[in-house]
Write a protein that holds these residues in place. Structure first.
Motif, PDB file in Angstrom:
ATOM      1  N   ARG A 119     -10.534 -10.317   6.762  1.00  0.00           N
ATOM      2  CA  ARG A 119      -9.334  -9.970   7.521  1.00  0.00           C
ATOM      3  C   ARG A 119      -8.728 -11.247   8.096  1.00  0.00           C
ATOM      4  O   ARG A 119      -9.448 -12.158   8.501  1.00  0.00           O
ATOM      5  CB  ARG A 119      -9.671  -9.025   8.678  1.00  0.00           C
ATOM      6  CG  ARG A 119     -10.250  -7.680   8.275  1.00  0.00           C
ATOM      7  CD  ARG A 119     -10.760  -6.956   9.497  1.00  0.00           C
ATOM      8  NE  ARG A 119     -11.275  -5.632   9.184  1.00  0.00           N
ATOM      9  CZ  ARG A 119     -11.980  -4.881  10.020  1.00  0.00           C
ATOM     10  NH1 ARG A 119     -12.272  -5.346  11.224  1.00  0.00           N
ATOM     11  NH2 ARG A 119     -12.413  -3.694   9.666  1.00  0.00           N
ATOM     12  N   ARG A 144       3.547  -6.035   4.088  1.00  0.00           N
ATOM     13  CA  ARG A 144       3.038  -6.235   5.447  1.00  0.00           C
ATOM     14  C   ARG A 144       1.919  -5.245   5.761  1.00  0.00           C
ATOM     15  O   ARG A 144       1.898  -4.132   5.274  1.00  0.00           O
ATOM     16  CB  ARG A 144       4.159  -6.120   6.475  1.00  0.00           C
ATOM     17  CG  ARG A 144       5.150  -7.263   6.435  1.00  0.00           C
ATOM     18  CD  ARG A 144       5.992  -7.303   7.699  1.00  0.00           C
ATOM     19  NE  ARG A 144       6.723  -6.066   7.894  1.00  0.00           N
ATOM     20  CZ  ARG A 144       7.963  -5.844   7.465  1.00  0.00           C
ATOM     21  NH1 ARG A 144       8.614  -6.795   6.805  1.00  0.00           N
ATOM     22  NH2 ARG A 144       8.559  -4.694   7.681  1.00  0.00           N
ATOM     23  N   TRP A 145       1.039  -5.650   6.650  1.00  0.00           N
ATOM     24  CA  TRP A 145      -0.118  -4.842   7.033  1.00  0.00           C
ATOM     25  C   TRP A 145       0.231  -3.903   8.178  1.00  0.00           C
ATOM     26  O   TRP A 145       0.904  -4.277   9.121  1.00  0.00           O
ATOM     27  CB  TRP A 145      -1.256  -5.763   7.481  1.00  0.00           C
ATOM     28  CG  TRP A 145      -2.476  -5.039   7.982  1.00  0.00           C
ATOM     29  CD1 TRP A 145      -3.542  -4.591   7.250  1.00  0.00           C
ATOM     30  CD2 TRP A 145      -2.747  -4.661   9.345  1.00  0.00           C
ATOM     31  NE1 TRP A 145      -4.458  -3.976   8.056  1.00  0.00           N
ATOM     32  CE2 TRP A 145      -3.994  -4.002   9.352  1.00  0.00           C
ATOM     33  CE3 TRP A 145      -2.062  -4.822  10.546  1.00  0.00           C
ATOM     34  CZ2 TRP A 145      -4.577  -3.500  10.518  1.00  0.00           C
ATOM     35  CZ3 TRP A 145      -2.623  -4.322  11.703  1.00  0.00           C
ATOM     36  CH2 TRP A 145      -3.863  -3.677  11.683  1.00  0.00           C
ATOM     37  N   GLY A 146      -0.268  -2.670   8.092  1.00  0.00           N
ATOM     38  CA  GLY A 146      -0.285  -1.795   9.246  1.00  0.00           C
ATOM     39  C   GLY A 146       0.882  -0.845   9.392  1.00  0.00           C
ATOM     40  O   GLY A 146       2.017  -1.142   9.021  1.00  0.00           O
ATOM     41  N   ASN A 193      -2.312 -10.057  10.580  1.00  0.00           N
ATOM     42  CA  ASN A 193      -2.219  -8.604  10.691  1.00  0.00           C
ATOM     43  C   ASN A 193      -1.402  -8.189  11.909  1.00  0.00           C
ATOM     44  O   ASN A 193      -0.553  -7.286  11.835  1.00  0.00           O
ATOM     45  CB  ASN A 193      -3.618  -7.990  10.771  1.00  0.00           C
ATOM     46  CG  ASN A 193      -4.338  -7.976   9.432  1.00  0.00           C
ATOM     47  OD1 ASN A 193      -3.753  -8.325   8.404  1.00  0.00           O
ATOM     48  ND2 ASN A 193      -5.600  -7.595   9.439  1.00  0.00           N
ATOM     49  N   ARG A 248       0.800  -1.223   0.000  1.00  0.00           N
ATOM     50  CA  ARG A 248       0.000   0.000   0.000  1.00  0.00           C
ATOM     51  C   ARG A 248       0.832   1.272   0.000  1.00  0.00           C
ATOM     52  O   ARG A 248       0.430   2.294  -0.574  1.00  0.00           O
ATOM     53  CB  ARG A 248      -0.953  -0.009   1.196  1.00  0.00           C
ATOM     54  CG  ARG A 248      -2.044  -1.064   1.061  1.00  0.00           C
ATOM     55  CD  ARG A 248      -3.017  -1.017   2.214  1.00  0.00           C
ATOM     56  NE  ARG A 248      -2.379  -1.328   3.485  1.00  0.00           N
ATOM     57  CZ  ARG A 248      -3.031  -1.356   4.647  1.00  0.00           C
ATOM     58  NH1 ARG A 248      -4.305  -1.082   4.692  1.00  0.00           N
ATOM     59  NH2 ARG A 248      -2.398  -1.676   5.763  1.00  0.00           N
ATOM     60  N   ASP A 253       2.249  -8.835  11.346  1.00  0.00           N
ATOM     61  CA  ASP A 253       2.790  -7.791  10.470  1.00  0.00           C
ATOM     62  C   ASP A 253       2.984  -6.491  11.242  1.00  0.00           C
ATOM     63  O   ASP A 253       4.001  -5.798  11.085  1.00  0.00           O
ATOM     64  CB  ASP A 253       1.836  -7.537   9.294  1.00  0.00           C
ATOM     65  CG  ASP A 253       1.873  -8.627   8.245  1.00  0.00           C
ATOM     66  OD1 ASP A 253       2.762  -9.501   8.317  1.00  0.00           O
ATOM     67  OD2 ASP A 253       1.007  -8.605   7.345  1.00  0.00           O
TER      68      ASP A 253
END
Length: 448
Positions: A242, A204-206, A247, A78, A250
């Protein structure tokens, strides 16, 4: 990232998407129903890799608005996707949404109205309430959502505000903690100035959004008010799949990647976000108070205590370390000096210092600003870093109003008897010194 501007386009909406066309379509349709004239904004959507299945005809959902569709053939994450989308924007103002951010009709107009007024905080956060499946059909029908619950307990609400409303106004002093890119705007020029999103986050998320707006906060000055909140600038979070376990894994990896040894990151992610806000605001205020008054001075403590300590590897907590003759082995939390490899701006909850690597930890008055649970954590951690911890209560009149006084200090000594041997002494020319040495942990109680 040189900005390309167009006089007629005032706001660029940036939307990354990956395998969520079912969300993107209603989000785009909601943007066609904005009260803001469509000639005044553009929407830049970037597909971050993945299968194009489901995206065929997606442009039809944006009929009547200026839509630009971009794509990465291979997924890059993202941060990279948003940066690429920004490179193709034309307006001086950026609004970041997610593909699952179904917008209220007035959303864009409220963001733009905030930024055209000189002197307002440069970052505007809007509200984003969670949609349950029960509300999805209304969104698919293009209806304005007026009956979505405002509390988590009722099956809705903004995840940042579990009780429905934001906390009292001080939270905006650390607004970066709440800066998720599902409804937030800032000037393109400011975005460029801080370097955009950090693409090291990869897939990776977040945290890529929180980290960006922490840099905005730091760039503009950590004690300033740089964030505003508009509860009427609303978006709604459409349900999507999800993987919570992945998550959080990550998130932990990303935190290690970006966290700096400063107070803001010291408390982020450890506690409920409200508690983090309160602590960061409180300790930033305490630091400002010490620096402004010239109190919590390390120098006099070094002069009168150094030869009483078991060695030179000491962490000194306070201000004014440049006035002291510190050995090369010493470390400091000197809030009045620039941060660096041997001077962290931390409180001491989890410092990047190896256990057992120090001879002593000495806090000069600053410990008196700590909340009780944080004071307990500070002395517990300090006792792991060194075999000796000293809490100095000076006679400096500038700190006379700080608790505890003599009676309170003796109470602290007695309260800490459960975990430390304690010795309270008077040092001429300095003040009272409470010395703590950790007691051995009884067998079978480690980690309790």
């Amino acid at each position: 990232m040189a900005a390309r501007t167009d006089d007629t386009v005032e706001l660029s909406v940036v939307v990354p998407t990956h395998q969520d066309a079912q969300c993107l379509a209603p989000t785009l349709r909601s943007l066609t129903r904005q009260t803001l004239d469509p000639e005044r904004f553009e929407v830049v959507v970037i597909r971050d890799g993945g299968s194009p299945a489901g995206y065929a005809g997606i442009a039809g959902a944006a009929d009547g608005i200026d839509l630009r569709l971009l794509e990465f053939p291979e997924r890059r994450g993202r941060a990279a996707a948003r940066n690429e989308a920004v490179r193709h924007t034309r307006a001086p103002l950026l609004l970041f949404l997610d593909a699952d951010s179904y917008t209220s009709p007035q959303l864009l107009e409220r963001h733009l109205a905030h930024h055209v007024v000189a002197g307002r905080p440069p970052v505007l956060l809007g509200r984003r309430d969670e949609l349950s499946v029960a509300h999805v059909e209304a969104a698919l029908d293009g209806k304005e959502l007026t009956d979505v619950p405002r509390r988590r307990a009722d099956g809705g609400g903004d995840l940042r505000f579990p009780h429905g409303e934001p906390p009292g106004p001080e939270w905006l002093r650390v607004g970066w903690l709440f800066s998720y890119t599902h409804n937030i705007s800032l000037a393109r020029e400011l975005f460029d100035r801080v370097g955009g999103f950090d693409e090291r986050f990869g897939l990776r998320w977040g945290l890529e959004d929180i980290e960006l707006f922490y840099r905005v906060h730091k760039h503009l000055g950590v004690t300033g008010l740089h964030f505003a909140y508009d509860d009427e600038a609303r978006a709604y979070h459409l349900p999507h799949h999800r993987n919570i376990d992945r998550n959080w894994a990550d998130f932990a990896a990303n935190r290690e990647l970006v966290a700096e040894p400063v107070i803001e990151w010291e408390f982020y992610g450890m506690l409920e976000v409200y508690d983090s806000v309160e602590r960061i605001v409180h300790y930033r205020s305490a630091v400002t108070d010490c620096v402004r008054q010239g109190t919590c001075r390390i120098g006099p403590a070094v002069a009168r205590l150094a030869d009483r300590l078991p060695g030179p590897r000491v962490l000194w907590v306070g201000t004014g370390s440049t006035e002291a003759d510190l050995p090369a082995e010493a470390l400091t939390f000197d809030y009045g000096a620039p941060p660096g490899p041997t001077n962290h701006h931390l409180i001491g909850m989890n410092p990047p210092i190896a256990p057992g690597s120090l001879d002593a930890v000495v806090s000069v008055d600053f410990w008196r600003y700590l909340r009780w649970d944080d004071l307990c954590q500070f002395v517990n951690v300090a006792g792991q870093l060194a075999g000796e911890v000293r809490l100095v209560r000076t006679d400096d009149p500038g700190t006379a109003a700080l608790p505890p006084g003599p009676a309170g200090l003796d109470y602290v000594r007695r309260a800490l008897d459960a975990a430390f041997t304690t010795d309270l002494t008077r040092v001429d020319g300095l003040g009272d010194v409470l010395t703590l040495r950790p007691l051995p942990v009884p067998s079978g109680q480690a980690g309790t």
